[in-house]
Motif scaffolding. Structure first.
Motif, short mmCIF file in Angstrom:
data_model
loop_
_atom_site.label_atom_id
_atom_site.label_comp_id
_atom_site.label_asym_id
_atom_site.label_seq_id
_atom_site.Cartn_x
_atom_site.Cartn_y
_atom_site.Cartn_z
N ILE A 50 21.21 13.56 10.15
CA ILE A 50 22.05 14.17 9.17
C ILE A 50 22.87 13.10 8.53
O ILE A 50 23.55 12.41 9.36
CB ILE A 50 23.26 15.20 10.06
CG1 ILE A 50 22.32 16.32 10.72
CG2 ILE A 50 24.09 15.66 9.09
CD1 ILE A 50 23.33 17.28 11.58
N VAL A 51 22.73 13.23 7.34
CA VAL A 51 23.21 12.06 6.53
C VAL A 51 24.51 12.42 5.90
O VAL A 51 24.51 13.45 4.94
CB VAL A 51 22.35 11.34 5.56
CG1 VAL A 51 22.89 10.26 4.78
CG2 VAL A 51 20.74 10.76 6.34
N CYS A 52 25.51 11.94 5.95
CA CYS A 52 26.82 12.49 5.37
C CYS A 52 26.81 11.60 4.02
O CYS A 52 27.24 10.46 4.07
CB CYS A 52 28.14 12.17 6.19
SG CYS A 52 28.12 12.83 8.08
N THR A 96 18.60 15.71 6.97
CA THR A 96 19.34 16.77 6.46
C THR A 96 20.41 16.18 5.78
O THR A 96 21.21 15.37 6.35
CB THR A 96 20.11 17.73 7.32
OG1 THR A 96 18.97 18.32 8.09
CG2 THR A 96 20.96 18.76 6.81
N LEU A 97 20.39 16.36 4.42
CA LEU A 97 21.63 15.33 3.47
C LEU A 97 22.57 16.45 3.01
O LEU A 97 22.41 17.35 2.38
CB LEU A 97 20.85 14.91 2.38
CG LEU A 97 19.58 14.05 2.61
CD1 LEU A 97 18.71 13.96 1.45
CD2 LEU A 97 20.01 12.68 3.09
N VAL A 98 23.73 16.10 3.46
CA VAL A 98 25.08 16.95 3.29
C VAL A 98 26.11 16.34 2.36
O VAL A 98 26.52 15.22 3.01
CB VAL A 98 25.47 17.33 4.62
CG1 VAL A 98 26.95 18.29 4.34
CG2 VAL A 98 24.31 17.87 5.59
N ASP A 115 28.27 22.37 11.55
CA ASP A 115 27.59 23.64 11.50
C ASP A 115 26.07 23.19 11.57
O ASP A 115 25.17 24.05 11.84
CB ASP A 115 27.66 24.26 10.20
CG ASP A 115 29.20 25.14 9.99
OD1 ASP A 115 29.70 25.40 11.30
OD2 ASP A 115 29.38 25.43 9.12
N TYR A 116 25.70 21.91 11.29
CA TYR A 116 24.42 21.56 11.40
C TYR A 116 24.08 21.07 12.86
O TYR A 116 22.71 20.64 13.23
CB TYR A 116 24.10 20.45 10.41
CG TYR A 116 24.32 21.11 9.01
CD1 TYR A 116 23.18 21.56 8.38
CD2 TYR A 116 25.28 20.94 8.26
CE1 TYR A 116 23.25 21.88 7.06
CE2 TYR A 116 25.52 21.41 6.88
CZ TYR A 116 24.30 21.92 6.37
OH TYR A 116 24.21 22.23 4.97
N LEU A 117 24.98 20.95 13.66
CA LEU A 117 24.92 20.35 14.97
C LEU A 117 24.79 21.26 16.09
O LEU A 117 25.56 22.29 15.95
CB LEU A 117 26.17 19.63 15.43
CG LEU A 117 26.18 18.27 14.56
CD1 LEU A 117 27.68 17.56 14.86
CD2 LEU A 117 25.21 17.20 14.84
N SER A 195 32.64 18.85 21.34
CA SER A 195 33.89 19.03 21.73
C SER A 195 34.89 18.13 20.71
O SER A 195 35.96 18.36 20.77
CB SER A 195 34.29 19.15 23.18
OG SER A 195 34.22 18.03 23.70
N VAL A 196 34.40 16.90 20.62
CA VAL A 196 35.12 15.76 20.08
C VAL A 196 35.47 16.35 18.57
O VAL A 196 36.60 15.70 17.94
CB VAL A 196 34.29 14.66 19.86
CG1 VAL A 196 34.09 14.07 21.18
CG2 VAL A 196 33.17 14.47 19.16
N ILE A 197 34.60 17.11 17.77
CA ILE A 197 34.93 17.70 16.62
C ILE A 197 36.25 18.44 16.45
O ILE A 197 37.21 18.56 15.40
CB ILE A 197 33.75 18.45 16.13
CG1 ILE A 197 32.69 17.85 16.17
CG2 ILE A 197 34.26 19.20 14.74
CD1 ILE A 197 31.28 18.36 15.68
#
Length: 257
Positions: A50-52, A96-98, A115-117, A195-197
């Motif tokens: 997943i690339v932010c 996944t490019l977000v 939501d992608y995790l 949970s760190v989120i």
């Protein structure tokens, strides 16, 4: 298991190149440094990314959208309007490019991809501007063994200047860019529980401040020391040093064949 890559910053200290592209897209050996990081993960069997995105995120999107095109032989039939690919040299990656916002801080970017995790397994987190010969599998095993919320790779940064060993005025030994003062720093390779989120308030949250400080305060942050190669590409000088290593054929982070 997914790997989240932070690739949205401005890269102001390497503005010679980052005014044209995001910092993670600056090339070393003809490939974006982001590609080098992904190859490291892939070497250990982790291929779901997943690339932010943020600053000039479209450059990253275009790179991956055209990845197969640029890495394959092909036949273009203009009459039929078709393209046939031959001898494709592609990676086993799912990317996944977000778009996480141009002004969003590092913590906010992580929260934006929540939501992608998966909710029931840890994930990797890595900055998109540094390379290392870290054993990603061993890092994950260490994380699972201690049972805490977060793990960070701890590294000793390289010294910037050569050092002299002097005895009674005579130089006995010269050491070219030895390690720093033996202090360990955040090496940028994390394993995190979902949970760190919950520790991230929003877009303005800097991951390295409230969330990491809170994890440390609560005894939920563990460090795995890494005494191998590690380098961050903060400046053009750093980029040129990595380029020289790659060109020499002795890039320490190139664990893949």
């Amino acid at each position: 298991m997914k790997a989240v890559l932070l690739a949205g910053g401005l890269g102001t200290r390497i503005s010679e190149e980052s005014h044209l592209k995001p910092k993670p897209m600056i090339e070393v050996g003809g490939r974006p440094i982001l590609w080098h990081i992904m190859k490291l993960y892939s070497h250990y069997g982790f291929n779901d990314f997943i690339v932010c995105l943020g600053y000039k995120g479209y450059v990253v999107k275009e790179y991956f959208a055209n990845y197969v095109l640029h890495n394959a032989d092909l036949t273009v039939d203009l009459a039929k309007g078709s393209v046939e690919y031959h001898a494709t040299n592609h990676e086993p990656w799912r990317v996944t490019l977000v778009d996480t916002g141009a002004e969003t801080m590092t913590g906010g970017r992580i929260k934006r991809v929540a939501d992608y995790l998966p909710k029931d397994e840890p994930f990797f987190l890595t900055y998109g501007d540094g390379v290392a010969d870290i054993d990603i599998r061993a890092l994950l095993d260490f994380h699972k063994a201690h049972g805490k919320q977060a793990t960070v790779s701890a590294v000793s940064p390289p010294g910037r200047f050569g050092a002299l060993e002097i005895v009674e005025g005579a130089v006995k030994r010269f050491i070219e860019k030895p390690p720093g003062d033996n202090g360990l720093i955040n090496g940028g390779f994390f394993v995190l529980e979902p949970s760190v989120i919950d520790r991230i308030a929003g877009d303005s949250t800097v991951w390295e401040l409230e969330p990491l400080e809170g994890l440390a305060r609560d005894g939920q942050l563990m460090a795995r020391p890494h005494d191998g190669f590690w380098a961050a590409m903060d400046t053009l000088r750093d980029k040129n040093a990595l380029e020289a290593l790659w060109t020499s054929g002795e890039a320490p982070w190139k664990l893949w064949k």
